[in-house]
Design an enzyme around this catalytic site. Structure first.
Site, PDB file in Angstrom:
ATOM      1  NE  ARG A  23      -4.587  -6.837  15.581  1.00 58.49           N
ATOM      2  CZ  ARG A  23      -4.497  -7.296  14.330  1.00 58.49           C
ATOM      3  NH1 ARG A  23      -4.047  -8.495  14.093  1.00 58.49           N
ATOM      4  NH2 ARG A  23      -4.883  -6.543  13.343  1.00 58.49           N
ATOM      5  NE  ARG A  27      -4.685 -14.794  13.694  1.00 60.09           N
ATOM      6  CZ  ARG A  27      -4.432 -14.247  12.514  1.00 60.09           C
ATOM      7  NH1 ARG A  27      -4.957 -14.756  11.426  1.00 60.09           N
ATOM      8  NH2 ARG A  27      -3.631 -13.205  12.415  1.00 60.09           N
ATOM      9  NE  ARG A  36     -10.994 -17.780  14.257  1.00 61.90           N
ATOM     10  CZ  ARG A  36      -9.991 -17.829  13.390  1.00 61.90           C
ATOM     11  NH1 ARG A  36      -9.369 -16.731  13.035  1.00 61.90           N
ATOM     12  NH2 ARG A  36      -9.588 -18.962  12.905  1.00 61.90           N
ATOM     13  CG  ASP A  73     -10.493  -5.353  12.733  1.00 58.22           C
ATOM     14  OD1 ASP A  73      -9.540  -6.065  13.079  1.00 58.22           O
ATOM     15  OD2 ASP A  73     -10.455  -4.616  11.728  1.00 58.22           O
ATOM     16  CE1 TYR A 154      -6.410  -3.424   5.612  1.00 55.07           C
ATOM     17  CE2 TYR A 154      -6.139  -1.522   7.047  1.00 55.07           C
ATOM     18  CZ  TYR A 154      -5.771  -2.793   6.657  1.00 55.07           C
ATOM     19  OH  TYR A 154      -4.751  -3.435   7.311  1.00 55.07           O
TER      20      TYR A 154
HETATM   21  O1  CP3 Z   1      -6.137  -7.720  21.226  1.00 56.77           O
HETATM   22  C1  CP3 Z   1      -6.330  -6.690  20.563  1.00 56.77           C
HETATM   23  O2  CP3 Z   1      -5.405  -5.958  20.187  1.00 56.77           O
HETATM   24  C2  CP3 Z   1      -7.757  -6.245  20.319  1.00 56.77           C
HETATM   25  C3  CP3 Z   1      -8.327  -6.583  19.089  1.00 56.77           C
HETATM   26  C4  CP3 Z   1      -7.861  -5.990  17.774  1.00 56.77           C
HETATM   27  C5  CP3 Z   1      -8.024  -6.699  16.560  1.00 56.77           C
HETATM   28  N1  CP3 Z   1      -7.717  -5.880  15.538  1.00 56.77           N
HETATM   29  C6  CP3 Z   1      -8.515  -8.067  16.451  1.00 56.77           C
HETATM   30  C7  CP3 Z   1      -8.204  -8.828  15.233  1.00 56.77           C
HETATM   31  C8  CP3 Z   1      -7.360  -4.742  17.451  1.00 56.77           C
HETATM   32  C9  CP3 Z   1      -6.940  -3.599  18.370  1.00 56.77           C
HETATM   33  C10 CP3 Z   1      -7.273  -4.687  16.028  1.00 56.77           C
HETATM   34  C11 CP3 Z   1      -6.838  -3.489  15.293  1.00 56.77           C
HETATM   35  C12 CP3 Z   1      -6.530  -3.620  13.866  1.00 56.77           C
HETATM   36  N2  CP3 Z   1      -7.203  -4.297  12.898  1.00 56.77           N
HETATM   37  C13 CP3 Z   1      -5.483  -2.920  13.237  1.00 56.77           C
HETATM   38  C14 CP3 Z   1      -4.551  -1.972  13.931  1.00 56.77           C
HETATM   39  C15 CP3 Z   1      -3.621  -2.687  14.835  1.00 56.77           C
HETATM   40  C16 CP3 Z   1      -2.396  -3.254  14.203  1.00 56.77           C
HETATM   41  O3  CP3 Z   1      -2.142  -4.431  14.429  1.00 56.77           O
HETATM   42  O4  CP3 Z   1      -1.693  -2.519  13.539  1.00 56.77           O
HETATM   43  C17 CP3 Z   1      -5.499  -3.243  11.871  1.00 56.77           C
HETATM   44  C18 CP3 Z   1      -4.552  -2.752  10.810  1.00 56.77           C
HETATM   45  C19 CP3 Z   1      -6.612  -4.099  11.665  1.00 56.77           C
HETATM   46  C20 CP3 Z   1      -7.097  -4.663  10.379  1.00 56.77           C
HETATM   47  C21 CP3 Z   1      -7.042  -6.130  10.390  1.00 56.77           C
HETATM   48  N3  CP3 Z   1      -7.847  -6.941  11.145  1.00 56.77           N
HETATM   49  C22 CP3 Z   1      -6.178  -6.951   9.627  1.00 56.77           C
HETATM   50  C23 CP3 Z   1      -5.124  -6.460   8.669  1.00 56.77           C
HETATM   51  C24 CP3 Z   1      -6.508  -8.264   9.953  1.00 56.77           C
HETATM   52  C25 CP3 Z   1      -5.970  -9.517   9.320  1.00 56.77           C
HETATM   53  C26 CP3 Z   1      -4.571  -9.757   9.732  1.00 56.77           C
HETATM   54  C27 CP3 Z   1      -4.508 -10.903  10.656  1.00 56.77           C
HETATM   55  O5  CP3 Z   1      -3.801 -10.796  11.679  1.00 56.77           O
HETATM   56  O6  CP3 Z   1      -5.143 -11.912  10.333  1.00 56.77           O
HETATM   57  C28 CP3 Z   1      -7.515  -8.232  10.938  1.00 56.77           C
HETATM   58  C29 CP3 Z   1      -8.125  -9.393  11.604  1.00 56.77           C
HETATM   59  C30 CP3 Z   1      -8.039  -9.435  13.086  1.00 56.77           C
HETATM   60  N4  CP3 Z   1      -8.302  -8.404  13.932  1.00 56.77           N
HETATM   61  C31 CP3 Z   1      -7.738 -10.585  13.866  1.00 56.77           C
HETATM   62  C32 CP3 Z   1      -7.860 -10.213  15.207  1.00 56.77           C
HETATM   63  C33 CP3 Z   1      -7.710 -11.082  16.428  1.00 56.77           C
HETATM   64  C34 CP3 Z   1      -7.441 -11.947  13.313  1.00 56.77           C
HETATM   65  C35 CP3 Z   1      -8.737 -12.577  12.952  1.00 56.77           C
HETATM   66  C36 CP3 Z   1      -8.754 -14.032  13.239  1.00 56.77           C
HETATM   67  O7  CP3 Z   1      -8.328 -14.784  12.358  1.00 56.77           O
HETATM   68  O8  CP3 Z   1      -9.203 -14.423  14.323  1.00 56.77           O
END
Ligand code: CP3
Length: 349
Positions: A23, A27, A36, A73, A154
């Site tokens: 990640r 943010r 974003r 994602d 999901y």
């Molecule tokens: O930098 C990185 O790692 C690359 C980008 C990336 C994102 N999601 C961007 C993201 C990666 C590799 C993921 C994978 C992802 N997405 C996973 C597996 C990784 C982990 O952390 O276990 C999962 C379970 C998801 C599903 C997902 N996407 C959730 C549960 C959420 C909401 C939770 C949160 O943190 O808000 C997201 C949104 C998400 N994916 C964000 C980002 C940067 C946040 C969105 C935002 O508000 O900008």
């Protein structure tokens, strides 16, 4: 010149132990928040190759990591299979029509037709390939997917869950349907990852973020074997592309010696002692990890942990990372400190 991160994944000697953070594009970076905002929302950002490439590159210059991870994602896969994904502010991802039956599953697009719809991801990778090559700094590009199980949670629950009761009810009362869902997702993931490789990624990571929801005795049946099937497929076609498996919360599975499969790197989560992972898996797989991400709130605690991991792992067959994703309220300077400490303690004199 070869890429230090790829070399480390393949178990080769490197000048120091490379480091990146799960990640890392997200943010906690004000620069990410700005892009974003320009894109309007998170999904628009994922759908916009130029902007997705821009945020992928940000942590390279700001934090100094050795690998870039494609910005996207895991949930774009079920979205393109025909499930309607949205991100509700403050609540996370949602699917409006979760899967409850074989008929629901049959309505979803599968195979190459679904994988081919993820064109914006492949365009982002192509752009990144060009931009990274132009930089000339030999930074590796990581592509990724969710594990079929994590994606299925999901698709079945319709959103994130603390109890997993809906998918576990299916696991114990209608396992055939769950396996059918997992098999259909696995087919799409194989082809999707193949297309990511063709578009230019250097390394594959499979995130099984919700692995810990499955009891250890059932983990192979409902998740690991599908991840291994994806790895086998990719390795048969692209033997030189390293594969990282990251199943979160499976220390009992590791301890019982149940890990197997044709992949290169095992991602160790923060709840698993690195010494145990090394003893059980270190001869067979390069290990990645595993600082508890909340250590990032304190520079002193970060340094102590990086030194302790270094002490266990030495300077071979290891990649530094967090044991799960960085949280949004971590100060950027602390992330920079983590990365520079990893490089400092592992530098070969
Ligand atoms: O930098 C990185 O790692 C690359 C980008 C990336 C994102 N999601 C961007 C993201 C990666 C590799 C993921 C994978 C992802 N997405 C996973 C597996 C990784 C982990 O952390 O276990 C999962 C379970 C998801 C599903 C997902 N996407 C959730 C549960 C959420 C909401 C939770 C949160 O943190 O808000 C997201 C949104 C998400 N994916 C964000 C980002 C940067 C946040 C969105 C935002 O508000 O900008």
């Amino acid at each position: 010149m070869s890429k230090i991160f790829v070399d480390a994944c393949l178990g080769k000697e490197t000048a120091y132990t490379p480091v990146w953070m799960m990640r890392q594009a997200g943010r906690y970076l004000p620069e990410y928040m700005a892009v974003r905002a320009e894109a309007g929302n998170f999904l628009n950002l994922c759908h916009n190759p130029a902007k997705a490439a821009e945020v992928t590159i940000q942590p390279l210059d700001i934090v100094g990591v050795d690998a870039a991870i494609l910005f996207s994602d895991i949930l774009v896969i079920p979205d393109e299979m025909g499930m309607d994904l949205s991100f509700v502010k403050g609540e996370g991802p949602k699917f409006s029509d979760p899967l409850t039956s074989q008929e629901d599953l049959d309505r979803l697009i599968g195979g190459d037709e679904a994988a081919s719809k993820l064109t914006y991801v492949f365009e982002t990778i192509e752009l990144l390939r060009k931009q990274l090559d132009e930089r000339g700094d030999e930074i590796a590009l990581i592509g990724f997917t969710g594990a079929p199980w994590t994606l299925a949670t999901y698709m079945i629950e319709g959103q994130g869950t603390k109890t997993y009761n809906i998918c576990k009810k299916m696991m114990y009362s209608n396992p055939e349907l769950l396996h059918n869902i997992l098999a259909k997702v696995t087919e799409v993931v194989k082809l999707y990852m193949e297309k990511q490789i063709e578009a230019g990624i250097d390394v594959v990571q499979i995130f099984d973020s919700w692995a810990s929801a499955i009891e250890p005795g059932k983990y192979d049946e409902f998740s690991w074997k599908y991840m291994v099937e994806i790895a086998d497929y990719l390795k048969s076609k692209y033997p030189n592309v390293p594969i990282i498996m990251f199943p979160k919360g499976v220390s009992a599975f590791i301890e019982r010696g149940l890990v197997y499969g044709n992949f290169d790197v095992f991602g160790v989560d923060w709840g698993t002692p690195m010494a145990m992972a090394k003893e059980k898996l270190g001869d067979k797989y390069v290990l990645q990890g595993n600082m508890e991400p909340c250590r990032l709130y304190s520079k002193e605690e970060t340094t102590k942990c990086v030194e302790a991991i270094q002490e266990i792992m030495g300077t071979k067959r290891h990649i530094f990372n967090l044991g799960h994703g960085i949280l949004p309220d971590v100060p950027v300077e602390n992330a920079i400190h983590f990365v520079s400490e990893c490089k400092r303690v592992s530098a070969k004199k």
